[in-house]
Design an enzyme around this catalytic site. Structure first.
Site, mmCIF file in Angstrom:
data_model
loop_
_atom_site.group_PDB
_atom_site.id
_atom_site.type_symbol
_atom_site.label_atom_id
_atom_site.label_comp_id
_atom_site.label_asym_id
_atom_site.label_seq_id
_atom_site.Cartn_x
_atom_site.Cartn_y
_atom_site.Cartn_z
ATOM 1 N N HIS A 1 0.036 5.029 4.042
ATOM 2 C CA HIS A 1 -0.572 5.539 2.807
ATOM 3 C C HIS A 1 -0.319 7.034 2.672
ATOM 4 O O HIS A 1 0.021 7.523 1.587
ATOM 5 C CB HIS A 1 -2.085 5.285 2.819
ATOM 6 C CG HIS A 1 -2.454 3.843 2.951
ATOM 7 N ND1 HIS A 1 -3.761 3.428 3.070
ATOM 8 C CD2 HIS A 1 -1.703 2.713 2.994
ATOM 9 C CE1 HIS A 1 -3.797 2.111 3.173
ATOM 10 N NE2 HIS A 1 -2.554 1.659 3.138
ATOM 11 N N SER B 1 0.805 -1.217 0.000
ATOM 12 C CA SER B 1 0.000 0.000 0.000
ATOM 13 C C SER B 1 0.840 1.270 0.000
ATOM 14 O O SER B 1 0.480 2.262 -0.639
ATOM 15 C CB SER B 1 -0.937 0.011 1.213
ATOM 16 O OG SER B 1 -1.778 -1.113 1.216
#
Length: 226
Positions: free
Chosen positions: A190, A126
């Site tokens: 993220h 991610s």
């Protein structure tokens, strides 16, 4: 290179104990033990990352190719497939691969620094993919992508990339603020990856004639359906 990265993530997943397709890991308690050992070996454990061991310092790279479930894997490769191709075409194959690995490493490192006392294992691509999204936002803000939103009854709608990506970033930022302890989804990774990806693209390509390229070459890949 985008397809190679997707392929590596898939191969690592289906040959590991998490997908449950490989019977060599056993079933029941034996399978659970194998999964735990697998994550501890290849994932990032913030508490151990700062002890100076070489093995722990390598885990932010190995963790990029390890996923915790089918949903985790499929969600990541979908975003990489949709946005990675155009970013790779702009950067070049080898620079894109280096960008993907370095941004992913730094994103996981940033998460580990913020949760240095956590003993939970962190895995997944991610952070790298968030970096790809950040770079895409700078390089192709006017490309259009098809998106579905639950609050719009899952209707497929097309939006400029800058709307979709900034909305995604806002959700990650908000989630990171609401869950400062760090368990579950690593939203902070993220946020770090996206920010670093955008800054890299801004520093690297701001002097290029991107505006002229966009005007003469509408982003055909950006018009494709995810």
């Amino acid at each position: 290179m985008t397809n190679v990265l997707i392929g590596l993530c898939c191969v690592v997943f289906v040959t590991g104990p998490v997908c449950t397709l490989n019977r060599m890991y056993g079933t029941g308690d034996a399978l659970l033990k194998a999964q735990t050992a697998y994550f501890e070996r290849w994932g990032v454990i913030p508490l151990e990352l700062w002890n100076g061991s070489l093995r722990a310092l390598i885990t932010p790279l190995t963790a990029l190719f390890v996923h915790g479930s089918w949903l985790h894997l499929l969600g990541n490769i979908l975003f990489l497939y949709v946005f990675g191709g155009m970013a790779e075409a702009r950067m070049g194959r080898l620079p894109f691969a280096a960008f993907y690995l370095i941004i992913g490493y730094l994103a996981l490192l940033g998460y580990a620094a913020a949760h240095a006392s956590s003993g939970q294992t962190l895995v997944g691509a991610s952070g790298s993919i968030a970096g790809v999204l950040g770079a895409f936002l700078y390089l192709f803000p006017r490309a259009r992508v098809t998106s579905v939103f639950p609050f719009l009854f899952f209707l497929p709608l097309r939006f400029p990339a800058w709307i979709v990506l900034l909305f995604w970033f806002f959700l990650q930022w908000q989630a990171a603020q609401d869950d400062p302890r760090g368990p579950g989804v690593a939203y902070l990774a993220h946020v770090v990856g996206f920010t670093l990806g955008f800054l890299y693209a801004w520093v690297r390509y701001r002097r290029d004639s991107v505006g002229a390229t966009r005007a003469n070459n509408p982003a055909t890949e950006g018009e494709s359906q995810p």
